[in-house]
Scaffold this motif. Structure first.
Motif, PDB file in Angstrom:
ATOM      1  N   VAL A  89    -102.157 -26.238  44.999  1.00  0.00           N
ATOM      2  CA  VAL A  89    -102.223 -25.090  44.096  1.00  0.00           C
ATOM      3  C   VAL A  89    -101.253 -24.016  44.584  1.00  0.00           C
ATOM      4  CG1 VAL A  89    -104.628 -25.473  43.410  1.00  0.00           C
ATOM      5  CG2 VAL A  89    -104.119 -24.047  45.393  1.00  0.00           C
ATOM      6  N   PRO A  90    -100.826 -23.144  43.685  1.00  0.00           N
ATOM      7  CA  PRO A  90     -99.953 -22.050  44.124  1.00  0.00           C
ATOM      8  C   PRO A  90    -100.736 -21.029  44.946  1.00  0.00           C
ATOM      9  CG  PRO A  90    -100.442 -21.839  41.783  1.00  0.00           C
ATOM     10  CD  PRO A  90    -101.047 -23.134  42.239  1.00  0.00           C
ATOM     11  N   VAL A  91    -100.079 -20.464  45.942  1.00  0.00           N
ATOM     12  CA  VAL A  91    -100.691 -19.423  46.773  1.00  0.00           C
ATOM     13  C   VAL A  91     -99.690 -18.292  46.953  1.00  0.00           C
ATOM     14  CG1 VAL A  91    -102.219 -21.017  48.003  1.00  0.00           C
ATOM     15  CG2 VAL A  91     -99.977 -20.489  48.958  1.00  0.00           C
ATOM     16  N   THR A  92    -100.213 -17.137  47.270  1.00  0.00           N
ATOM     17  CA  THR A  92     -99.335 -16.012  47.583  1.00  0.00           C
ATOM     18  C   THR A  92     -98.657 -16.268  48.927  1.00  0.00           C
ATOM     19  OG1 THR A  92    -101.056 -14.805  48.774  1.00  0.00           O
ATOM     20  CG2 THR A  92    -100.862 -14.369  46.393  1.00  0.00           C
ATOM     21  N   GLN A  93     -97.586 -15.552  49.177  1.00  0.00           N
ATOM     22  CA  GLN A  93     -96.919 -15.671  50.465  1.00  0.00           C
ATOM     23  C   GLN A  93     -97.858 -15.285  51.596  1.00  0.00           C
ATOM     24  OE1 GLN A  93     -93.628 -16.898  51.030  1.00  0.00           O
ATOM     25  NE2 GLN A  93     -94.519 -17.039  53.066  1.00  0.00           N
ATOM     26  N   GLU A  94     -98.706 -14.276  51.348  1.00  0.00           N
ATOM     27  CA  GLU A  94     -99.644 -13.816  52.365  1.00  0.00           C
ATOM     28  C   GLU A  94    -100.665 -14.890  52.715  1.00  0.00           C
ATOM     29  OE1 GLU A  94     -97.852 -10.344  50.314  1.00  0.00           O
ATOM     30  OE2 GLU A  94     -98.878 -12.124  49.573  1.00  0.00           O
ATOM     31  N   LEU A  95    -101.183 -15.581  51.708  1.00  0.00           N
ATOM     32  CA  LEU A  95    -102.148 -16.648  51.964  1.00  0.00           C
ATOM     33  C   LEU A  95    -101.460 -17.813  52.669  1.00  0.00           C
ATOM     34  CD1 LEU A  95    -104.873 -17.973  51.857  1.00  0.00           C
ATOM     35  CD2 LEU A  95    -104.503 -18.485  49.437  1.00  0.00           C
ATOM     36  N   PHE A  96    -100.251 -18.132  52.263  1.00  0.00           N
ATOM     37  CA  PHE A  96     -99.496 -19.191  52.923  1.00  0.00           C
ATOM     38  C   PHE A  96     -99.291 -18.858  54.399  1.00  0.00           C
ATOM     39  CE2 PHE A  96     -95.665 -21.320  54.336  1.00  0.00           C
ATOM     40  CZ  PHE A  96     -95.906 -22.628  53.941  1.00  0.00           C
ATOM     41  N   ASP A  97     -98.883 -17.627  54.668  1.00  0.00           N
ATOM     42  CA  ASP A  97     -98.660 -17.201  56.056  1.00  0.00           C
ATOM     43  C   ASP A  97     -99.949 -17.286  56.874  1.00  0.00           C
ATOM     44  OD1 ASP A  97     -96.048 -16.706  55.305  1.00  0.00           O
ATOM     45  OD2 ASP A  97     -96.281 -14.523  55.246  1.00  0.00           O
ATOM     46  N   ALA A  98    -101.071 -16.906  56.264  1.00  0.00           N
ATOM     47  CA  ALA A  98    -102.360 -16.984  56.961  1.00  0.00           C
ATOM     48  C   ALA A  98    -102.724 -18.436  57.266  1.00  0.00           C
ATOM     49  CB  ALA A  98    -103.446 -16.320  56.120  1.00  0.00           C
ATOM     50  N   LEU A  99    -102.427 -19.343  56.346  1.00  0.00           N
ATOM     51  CA  LEU A  99    -102.699 -20.759  56.578  1.00  0.00           C
ATOM     52  C   LEU A  99    -101.838 -21.313  57.702  1.00  0.00           C
ATOM     53  CD1 LEU A  99    -102.982 -21.856  52.867  1.00  0.00           C
ATOM     54  CD2 LEU A  99    -104.834 -21.921  54.552  1.00  0.00           C
ATOM     55  N   VAL A 100    -100.576 -20.924  57.734  1.00  0.00           N
ATOM     56  CA  VAL A 100     -99.689 -21.366  58.813  1.00  0.00           C
ATOM     57  C   VAL A 100    -100.204 -20.833  60.148  1.00  0.00           C
ATOM     58  CG1 VAL A 100     -97.358 -21.196  59.771  1.00  0.00           C
ATOM     59  CG2 VAL A 100     -97.667 -21.659  57.337  1.00  0.00           C
ATOM     60  N   SER A 101    -100.598 -19.584  60.160  1.00  0.00           N
ATOM     61  CA  SER A 101    -101.152 -18.992  61.379  1.00  0.00           C
ATOM     62  C   SER A 101    -102.405 -19.743  61.829  1.00  0.00           C
ATOM     63  CB  SER A 101    -101.480 -17.515  61.130  1.00  0.00           C
ATOM     64  OG  SER A 101    -102.095 -16.948  62.246  1.00  0.00           O
ATOM     65  N   LEU A 102    -103.248 -20.083  60.879  1.00  0.00           N
ATOM     66  CA  LEU A 102    -104.483 -20.798  61.198  1.00  0.00           C
ATOM     67  C   LEU A 102    -104.199 -22.160  61.827  1.00  0.00           C
ATOM     68  CD1 LEU A 102    -107.560 -20.927  61.105  1.00  0.00           C
ATOM     69  CD2 LEU A 102    -107.378 -21.696  58.741  1.00  0.00           C
ATOM     70  N   THR A 103    -103.123 -22.813  61.427  1.00  0.00           N
ATOM     71  CA  THR A 103    -102.822 -24.128  61.992  1.00  0.00           C
ATOM     72  C   THR A 103    -102.533 -24.052  63.487  1.00  0.00           C
ATOM     73  OG1 THR A 103    -100.452 -24.080  61.492  1.00  0.00           O
ATOM     74  CG2 THR A 103    -101.914 -25.047  59.829  1.00  0.00           C
ATOM     75  N   PHE A 104    -102.055 -22.914  63.967  1.00  0.00           N
ATOM     76  CA  PHE A 104    -101.804 -22.771  65.397  1.00  0.00           C
ATOM     77  C   PHE A 104    -103.102 -22.886  66.194  1.00  0.00           C
ATOM     78  CE2 PHE A 104     -97.712 -21.077  64.122  1.00  0.00           C
ATOM     79  CZ  PHE A 104     -96.879 -21.543  65.122  1.00  0.00           C
ATOM     80  N   ASN A 105    -104.216 -22.398  65.634  1.00  0.00           N
ATOM     81  CA  ASN A 105    -105.505 -22.468  66.315  1.00  0.00           C
ATOM     82  C   ASN A 105    -106.275 -23.734  65.986  1.00  0.00           C
ATOM     83  OD1 ASN A 105    -105.495 -19.126  65.570  1.00  0.00           O
ATOM     84  ND2 ASN A 105    -105.611 -19.782  67.696  1.00  0.00           N
ATOM     85  N   ALA A 106    -106.281 -24.091  64.726  1.00  0.00           N
ATOM     86  CA  ALA A 106    -107.141 -25.182  64.266  1.00  0.00           C
ATOM     87  C   ALA A 106    -106.494 -26.550  64.390  1.00  0.00           C
ATOM     88  CB  ALA A 106    -107.535 -24.937  62.812  1.00  0.00           C
ATOM     89  N   GLY A 107    -105.194 -26.603  64.282  1.00  0.00           N
ATOM     90  CA  GLY A 107    -104.494 -27.875  64.246  1.00  0.00           C
ATOM     91  C   GLY A 107    -104.372 -28.364  62.811  1.00  0.00           C
ATOM     92  N   GLU A 108    -103.285 -29.063  62.534  1.00  0.00           N
ATOM     93  CA  GLU A 108    -103.003 -29.499  61.172  1.00  0.00           C
ATOM     94  C   GLU A 108    -104.055 -30.473  60.641  1.00  0.00           C
ATOM     95  OE1 GLU A 108    -100.688 -29.394  63.603  1.00  0.00           O
ATOM     96  OE2 GLU A 108     -99.089 -28.114  62.848  1.00  0.00           O
ATOM     97  N   LYS A 109    -104.479 -31.428  61.451  1.00  0.00           N
ATOM     98  CA  LYS A 109    -105.449 -32.422  60.985  1.00  0.00           C
ATOM     99  C   LYS A 109    -106.790 -31.772  60.669  1.00  0.00           C
ATOM    100  CE  LYS A 109    -103.378 -36.397  63.220  1.00  0.00           C
ATOM    101  NZ  LYS A 109    -103.524 -37.462  64.211  1.00  0.00           N
ATOM    102  N   ASN A 110    -107.235 -30.863  61.524  1.00  0.00           N
ATOM    103  CA  ASN A 110    -108.505 -30.175  61.269  1.00  0.00           C
ATOM    104  C   ASN A 110    -108.430 -29.354  59.989  1.00  0.00           C
ATOM    105  OD1 ASN A 110    -109.798 -31.171  63.560  1.00  0.00           O
ATOM    106  ND2 ASN A 110    -109.080 -29.492  64.834  1.00  0.00           N
ATOM    107  N   LEU A 111    -107.335 -28.658  59.796  1.00  0.00           N
ATOM    108  CA  LEU A 111    -107.190 -27.849  58.597  1.00  0.00           C
ATOM    109  C   LEU A 111    -107.089 -28.730  57.355  1.00  0.00           C
ATOM    110  CD1 LEU A 111    -107.023 -25.003  57.476  1.00  0.00           C
ATOM    111  CD2 LEU A 111    -104.540 -25.116  57.755  1.00  0.00           C
TER     112      LEU A 111
END
Length: 96
Positions: free
Chosen positions: A21-43
């Motif tokens: 789905v489309p997301v705002t740049q801010e939501l995209f950035d937050a998701l990328v940031s989250l991958t640093f902690n959670a890991g790509e597979k977990n996310l």
């Protein structure tokens, strides 16, 4: 290319691959940031991504705040980080 950019590129690609789905740049950035902690597979396997891809944008704040644990203990640093991310991506929706 610096170390940060090298570290960031695969996470950006993985988040792009997860999204349906489309997301705002801010939501995209937050998701990328989250991958640093959670890991790509977990996310990728998370309720957060499932709800987001179902178009449930309203669930994002409550889903993000679930990602605040390290070694099964709540981390104040991660709580602060998630709150900042939620505020960052919520602002464009509030302005409308």
């Amino acid at each position: 290319m610096g170390l940060y950019e090298k570290d960031l590129q695969p996470r950006v690609a993985n988040v792009n691959a997860m999204l349906k789905v489309p997301v705002t740049q801010e939501l995209f950035d937050a998701l990328v940031s989250l991958t640093f902690n959670a890991g790509e597979k977990n996310l990728a396997n998370s309720d957060l991504i499932k709800k987001l891809n179902a178009g449930n944008y309203q669930a994002m704040p409550s889903e993000f705040i679930r990602w605040v644990y390290t070694s099964k203990k709540k981390s104040l640093g991660l709580q602060i980080r998630r709150i900042k991310e939620m505020v960052s991506f919520a602002v464009p929706y509030i302005k409308k």
